[in-house]
Design a protein around this motif. Structure first.
Motif, PDB file in Angstrom:
ATOM      1  N   PRO A   8       0.758  -1.256   0.068  1.00 38.56           N
ATOM      2  CA  PRO A   8       0.020   0.062  -0.274  1.00 38.56           C
ATOM      3  C   PRO A   8       0.809   1.038  -0.103  1.00 38.56           C
ATOM      4  CG  PRO A   8       0.009  -0.971   2.095  1.00 38.56           C
ATOM      5  CD  PRO A   8       0.428  -2.067   1.326  1.00 38.56           C
ATOM      6  N   ARG A   9       2.204   1.201   0.072  1.00 44.19           N
ATOM      7  CA  ARG A   9       3.024   2.450   0.053  1.00 44.19           C
ATOM      8  C   ARG A   9       3.535   2.463  -1.057  1.00 44.19           C
ATOM      9  NH1 ARG A   9       2.543   4.946   5.110  1.00 44.19           N
ATOM     10  NH2 ARG A   9       2.072   3.303   6.679  1.00 44.19           N
ATOM     11  N   ARG A  10       3.559   1.620  -1.983  1.00 46.05           N
ATOM     12  CA  ARG A  10       4.077   1.872  -3.546  1.00 46.05           C
ATOM     13  C   ARG A  10       3.041   2.943  -4.196  1.00 46.05           C
ATOM     14  NH1 ARG A  10       7.830  -1.786  -5.011  1.00 46.05           N
ATOM     15  NH2 ARG A  10       8.120  -3.596  -3.514  1.00 46.05           N
ATOM     16  N   LYS A  11       3.523   3.936  -4.747  1.00 39.23           N
ATOM     17  CA  LYS A  11       2.965   5.111  -5.389  1.00 39.23           C
ATOM     18  C   LYS A  11       2.459   4.797  -6.564  1.00 39.23           C
ATOM     19  CE  LYS A  11       5.888   7.919  -3.589  1.00 39.23           C
ATOM     20  NZ  LYS A  11       6.707   9.124  -3.268  1.00 39.23           N
TER      21      LYS A  11
ATOM     22  N   ALA B  13       7.940   4.316  -9.107  1.00 40.93           N
ATOM     23  CA  ALA B  13       8.388   4.878  -7.694  1.00 40.93           C
ATOM     24  C   ALA B  13       8.922   3.562  -6.957  1.00 40.93           C
ATOM     25  CB  ALA B  13       7.339   5.643  -7.192  1.00 40.93           C
ATOM     26  N   PRO B  14      10.116   3.427  -7.183  1.00 39.64           N
ATOM     27  CA  PRO B  14      10.768   1.999  -6.651  1.00 39.64           C
ATOM     28  C   PRO B  14      10.568   2.149  -4.855  1.00 39.64           C
ATOM     29  CG  PRO B  14      12.518   3.504  -7.277  1.00 39.64           C
ATOM     30  CD  PRO B  14      11.333   4.218  -7.485  1.00 39.64           C
TER      31      PRO B  14
ATOM     32  N   TYR C  83      11.197   9.211 -10.815  1.00 38.16           N
ATOM     33  CA  TYR C  83      10.355   9.614  -9.801  1.00 38.16           C
ATOM     34  C   TYR C  83      11.019   9.187  -8.443  1.00 38.16           C
ATOM     35  CZ  TYR C  83       6.880   9.534 -13.493  1.00 38.16           C
ATOM     36  OH  TYR C  83       6.204   9.744 -14.593  1.00 38.16           O
ATOM     37  N   LYS C  84      10.623  10.221  -7.495  1.00 32.45           N
ATOM     38  CA  LYS C  84      11.207   9.807  -6.247  1.00 32.45           C
ATOM     39  C   LYS C  84      10.586   8.668  -5.564  1.00 32.45           C
ATOM     40  CE  LYS C  84      11.304  13.477  -3.655  1.00 32.45           C
ATOM     41  NZ  LYS C  84      11.382  14.938  -2.624  1.00 32.45           N
ATOM     42  N   PRO C  85      11.590   7.678  -4.871  1.00 31.84           N
ATOM     43  CA  PRO C  85      11.101   6.313  -4.576  1.00 31.84           C
ATOM     44  C   PRO C  85      10.001   6.161  -3.658  1.00 31.84           C
ATOM     45  CG  PRO C  85      13.505   7.050  -4.306  1.00 31.84           C
ATOM     46  CD  PRO C  85      12.750   8.186  -4.518  1.00 31.84           C
ATOM     47  N   SER C  86       9.287   5.171  -3.479  1.00 31.44           N
ATOM     48  CA  SER C  86       8.003   4.985  -2.532  1.00 31.44           C
ATOM     49  C   SER C  86       8.641   4.890  -1.278  1.00 31.44           C
ATOM     50  CB  SER C  86       7.405   3.856  -3.075  1.00 31.44           C
ATOM     51  OG  SER C  86       6.772   3.987  -4.492  1.00 31.44           O
ATOM     52  N   GLY C  87       9.837   4.193  -0.895  1.00 31.46           N
ATOM     53  CA  GLY C  87      10.423   4.098   0.195  1.00 31.46           C
ATOM     54  C   GLY C  87      11.752   3.617   0.217  1.00 31.46           C
TER      55      GLY C  87
ATOM     56  N   MET D 208      17.303  12.778   3.455  1.00 30.79           N
ATOM     57  CA  MET D 208      17.951  13.575   2.519  1.00 30.79           C
ATOM     58  C   MET D 208      17.196  13.428   0.930  1.00 30.79           C
ATOM     59  SD  MET D 208      19.928  15.196   4.230  1.00 30.79           S
ATOM     60  CE  MET D 208      20.586  16.076   2.825  1.00 30.79           C
ATOM     61  N   LEU D 209      16.361  12.507   0.801  1.00 33.51           N
ATOM     62  CA  LEU D 209      15.764  12.575  -0.465  1.00 33.51           C
ATOM     63  C   LEU D 209      14.640  13.633  -0.409  1.00 33.51           C
ATOM     64  CD1 LEU D 209      15.527   8.575  -1.140  1.00 33.51           C
ATOM     65  CD2 LEU D 209      16.330  10.344  -2.532  1.00 33.51           C
ATOM     66  N   ASN D 210      14.289  14.088   0.673  1.00 32.46           N
ATOM     67  CA  ASN D 210      13.181  15.221   0.745  1.00 32.46           C
ATOM     68  C   ASN D 210      13.847  16.684   1.360  1.00 32.46           C
ATOM     69  OD1 ASN D 210      11.044  14.080  -0.060  1.00 32.46           O
ATOM     70  ND2 ASN D 210      10.125  13.416   1.611  1.00 32.46           N
TER      71      ASN D 210
END
Lengths: 374, 374
Positions: free
Chosen positions: B44-47, B51-52, B105-109, B128-130
């Motif tokens: 459920p966290r995968r966008k 978005a890996p 894309y920004k990763p999902s997690g 650091m990704l944000n």
């Protein structure tokens, strides 16, 4: 030695089922006087001036100095509620309807201030502001579909573990049973041990014993794993310090608050047991408060929890607590049948206490015999 | 007795400052084999498919059966990282840059699988990704402005408490210091005690001692309150069971995993102390792994933690662990000065250990004398 010389063999074992992905309270502040931080904590959660914070407060605090410390601003509403009776599904529904009726906008949050009754009401109202129908239809496990609104728990009594649990126990039309869900736990808890000052002794004892008894049930249960065991052992040893030791009052309050917290956490991968099952029957039919109900039952559970009952008897003596007698003397056959049914319906509690074959180890006669002694 | 007869007087006491509103890990699953639930937890966290999820994995597991259990799908990336060296700010920045470069894309997690090094890297990369700039500029307290991306911690070693802490300790250009923030803790932790099977004995011991030592420091510190004390006491008693008792291996793994968890929690309202301060100097200058560094220092801290050091010596003997000697023999004066500066810079650790007047109780000569023994 290079670690690479020893690649670790970590194959998946046979399928062992799945474990609960336990929701923990994501924010907790602990400290004497921490109640005074509530205004700052709520501020970023306020959606706008017309989306109020609803404070559900034990009516024992009406006209007390505590009220001046509640950071109600804008359209916020303080609702006083008696904790003389256990929380009910009809009460939750009525509160939800009242809030929806009084305000144009959905509240920014619900704050419960009090013992287990107030905390459970706050959790349930927060859930029901985002879920349709009656709260009775959500009594059970994982029936809630939508997260509740932001909700904060501030215990003023220690023992139930309601501040940290994923349930909110309600008496409904059919049974006393919790709304167990991942959305039930508070978003924020404020643990201010000073708020537990001045609790009447009997109430202090019964509520503390709720913690003690659920630790005994959890630690002696078949569901236990190392996670729950570690929390349960700590809660139990804190209960021993508080109820069998000789601590200064402030330390007693602090330690009982932490016992309640850890005791609640110990249920994560465990369950309560026989005392709670029978106590649910007493509450449902006779309205006996939960903590007192647990004590009334637990005193007669020597065959199931012998060491725990022996310590309980010492605690009672040390604190000169006399449990009421003759509670079940005048009840009808119908009421007795209902109590037994409510208790027997708590399958997970019985399975935790007696194992998968619990139905062959307990029967209505045994339960009636215990109830008749109360 | 009606409760109303006893209105409780709960006035605010004098202003006692504010307490930290501690962020707890909001989701935890505990159980042998629970790693196999990771796929369901991530889903459920995968966008979206592009978005890996980025898995940062201790390279000791490369080519091990564990890899078949990592639920990498779509564009997910597994990055193997050596834990032979402590995590560094330049390493965090390089990982962030690589991920940003590799994916549109920004990763999902981000999922960290390993010991403290991997867990700290996962936390730091997620932050650091944000957050812009270099991770070195966020070393300190509450400098992070934006929540990180979703991050999951899966310890395969027990002791550091990194799975539950609000810091990620990094060696930077200036110092070894954590990124302490409310956004640092994992969003999800998977506690699978089976993953700690087969750790080399020295590493098991040093990492476990990290927990033991920070409990001793926390419980003997001036910052302690009842919240942190209760967690610290439980962690310490589990360490005693594990390192001084005679437990079956499985139980040992389970209990050390919980000791690490509670030990990390005990830091919520506390701090580590002298061993950690000096150990930071050893790591920064000589690259000594954190757990080993703590042991190297702690053996010489009898004047500060006498009972704790005595038990530590018994544990060393019981497990036939020989600490390396002569570590600081060949170092230059400049290196010694740097070590002392790094250690002395850890003001909160010294204040916790020695009180507000700590600067009058410790000096560079004392620190040098301890380092020279190592």
């Amino acid at each position: 030695m290079s670690l690479k010389e020893n690649p670790r063999q970590l194959k998946s074992s046979e399928n062992r089922g799945t474990y609960r992905n336990f929701p923990m309270v994501p924010r907790v502040v602990y400290g004497a006087g921490s109640l005074d931080q509530l205004g700052d904590i709520l501020m970023p959660r306020r959606k706008h001036a017309e989306a109020p914070v609803i404070f559900l407060v034990d009516d024992i605090f009406e006209n007390s100095p505590l009220m001046q410390r509640i950071p109600a601003i804008f359209e916020d509403q303080i609702i006083f509620i008696s904790a003389d009776e256990e929380p009910k599904t009809v009460q939750v529904d009525a509160l939800r309807d009242r809030i929806q009726n009084d305000f144009e906008y959905k509240p920014s949050g619900v704050v419960g201030i009090g013992g287990g009754t107030l905390l459970d009401l706050a959790k349930a109202v927060a859930l029901m502001l985002n879920n349709p129908g009656t709260s009775a239809q959500y009594q059970g496990w994982d029936l809630i579909r939508q997260p509740g609104i932001y909700h904060v728990g501030i215990p003023t009594l220690s023992g139930t573990g309601a501040e940290v649990s994923r349930t909110t126990v309600l008496s409904g039309p059919e049974r006393k049973l919790g709304i167990n869900s991942d959305y039930t736990p508070f978003d924020q808890v404020v643990l201010d041990p000073e708020l537990t000052r001045g609790v009447p002794k009997d109430q202090w004892f019964y509520t503390g014993m709720d913690c003690y008894i659920h630790c005994i049930e959890s630690l002696n249960g078949t569901y236990l794993n190392a996670f729950s065991q570690s929390y349960g052992e700590k809660a139990l040893s804190l209960c021993h310090e508080v109820f069998l030791g000789d601590l200064p009052e402030t330390e007693q309050q602090e330690k009982l608050m932490m016992a309640s917290w850890h005791g609640g956490m110990s249920i994560a991968y465990s369950q309560v047991g026989i005392a709670h099952a029978l106590s649910y029957g007493l509450s449902h039919v006779l309205g006996i408060p939960h903590g007192l109900g647990n004590c009334l039952v637990f005193q007669h559970l020597e065959p199931y929890y012998s060491a725990g009952v022996a310590d309980f008897m010492r605690m009672m003596e040390l604190h000169q607590v006399c449990l009421p007698k003759g509670i079940c003397a005048g009840i009808s056959e119908g009421e007795m049948d209902t109590m037994i049914r409510v208790a027997m319906d708590m399958a997970p509690l019985w399975e935790n206490a007696l194992g998968k074959e619990w139905r062959s180890k307990i029967d209505a006669e045994t339960l009636e015999a215990i109830y008749r002694k109360i």
